[in-house]
Design an enzyme around this catalytic site. Structure first.
Site, short mmCIF file in Angstrom:
data_model
loop_
_atom_site.label_atom_id
_atom_site.label_comp_id
_atom_site.label_asym_id
_atom_site.label_seq_id
_atom_site.Cartn_x
_atom_site.Cartn_y
_atom_site.Cartn_z
NE ARG A 163 -3.71 -2.38 0.07
CZ ARG A 163 -3.42 -3.58 -0.42
NH1 ARG A 163 -2.28 -3.78 -1.06
NH2 ARG A 163 -4.27 -4.58 -0.29
CB SER A 235 -9.99 -2.49 2.83
OG SER A 235 -10.48 -3.75 2.42
CD GLU A 331 -6.23 -0.36 2.34
OE1 GLU A 331 -6.61 0.01 1.21
OE2 GLU A 331 -6.15 -1.55 2.66
#
Length: 346
Positions: A163, A235, A331
């Protein structure tokens, strides 16, 4: 390029948060995208780029120009071993995957139904079900705001990690992604190592790319709410990475803890399991709620604010740290009056 004064960005963020901006611009051509971004940069005006709006939490009025990146185009070439794609930043990510399958160019199917645009995909190196964008990224072309030049980085130069990428760090304030290059092998092999895909690996006959795609889509639709029905960004938390020693200690206390072994004696924990085990499904702050079907997801049950979302995320992070000694990270990008900011500052 269409430009108009507006008081709403609600329809352009998948959480459905009510938020304003000083100016909204829809850039449908690359030249338009470059022009408006350079203009804002030179005038020291805050600039917010929005693709699918699926990775942002808007917390207050944005005091600058919000640019909807709507550039379109896919170019394909090939040699004996590979297909090469050049894709404009405004293409919808899931539509790209369908285009590839329809034209018999498999490889990206494990990443199906991830919301957002192609231009946003390299920023956080999107990934799911055992695959990451970094595996297929050939290059990324971007506008350097400081010089006004168009530059290209090879995939290996993008500093991809879990990520993470150079666009999320060193180039965060100076790069506008214009297009992304992909390379897909003609010697396709299914990636069936993760979750529900393992059942396909047990079959005696060969698995097709379309079957992998369908399995991923069915799984995601069963777990993740449709943003058009219940606002969310997918998410919300990263899966934390801990040492093998930390994982072993946690496993002694929680025998059913979920973790995936990585290199260098590290283990990726399932953040959803941690949140569920802590009893946080259904936890709310205002109208922001931890989704009952998937603990990784925070949803807007109607009329919630960006502050509600941030306060709930901080509550989850604090509870997980108190119980497991593991600190979660979010995120999506938290956006304030002049741009991205830390969750703690929201």
């Amino acid at each position: 390029m269409d430009s108009k004064n507006t008081d709403s960005l609600t329809q352009f963020n998948t959480l459905g948060l009510k938020a304003d901006c000083f100016r909204l611009v829809r850039a449908r051509q690359e030249a338009e995208l470059i022009a408006v971004c350079l203009q804002a940069f030179k005038q020291l005006e805050p600039l917010l780029l929005i693709g699918g709006g699926s990775n942002i939490v808007l917390t207050e009025t944005f005091q600058g120009t919000a640019v909807l990146v709507e550039t379109k185009g896919i170019e394909v070439s090939q040699d004996e071993k590979y297909y090469y794609l050049s894709v404009e930043a405004g293409e919808v990510w899931h539509d790209l995957i369908k285009f590839c399958l329809d034209n018999k160019m498999p490889g990206l199917e494990n990443l199906a139904l991830i919301p957002g645009s192609v231009g946003a995909a390299p920023i956080q190196n999107i990934g799911a079900y055992g695959a990451e964008l970094a595996q297929f990224c050939n290059w990324v072309e971007y506008l350097d705001l400081a010089s006004g030049e168009i530059k290209r980085l090879k995939g290996a130069e993008c500093e991809f990690a879990y990520r993470e990428s150079i666009f999320k760090n060193a180039l965060k304030h100076s790069a506008v992604i214009l297009r992304v290059g992909f390379v897909l092998s003609k010697a396709w092999q299914p990636n069936l190592s993760y979750g529900p895909l393992q059942a396909l690996s047990e079959r005696t006959q060969g698995v097709t790319p379309r079957e992998v795609f369908d399995c991923i889509c069915e799984t995601r639709m069963a777990k993740l709410p449709d943003p058009a029905v219940l606002g969310n960004v997918g998410s919300f938390f990263k899966n934390p990475v801990v040492s093998q020693q930390t994982f072993d200690a946690l496993k002694q206390q929680y025998a059913d803890i979920v973790g995936y072994a990585l290199e260098d004696s590290q283990v990726k924990l399932a953040a959803g399991w941690l949140i569920d085990r802590a009893g946080l499904k259904g936890q709310s702050v205002g109208n922001a709620v931890v989704h009952l079907k998937q603990a990784l997801v925070i949803v807007n049950r109607g009329g919630c604010s960006g502050q509600d979302v941030c306060d709930l995320a901080e509550l989850v992070i604090d509870r997980i740290f108190e119980q497991f000694g593991v600190r979660l990270e979010v995120e999506p990008r938290v956006i304030g009056a002049t741009g991205q900011k830390e969750l703690a500052d929201a």
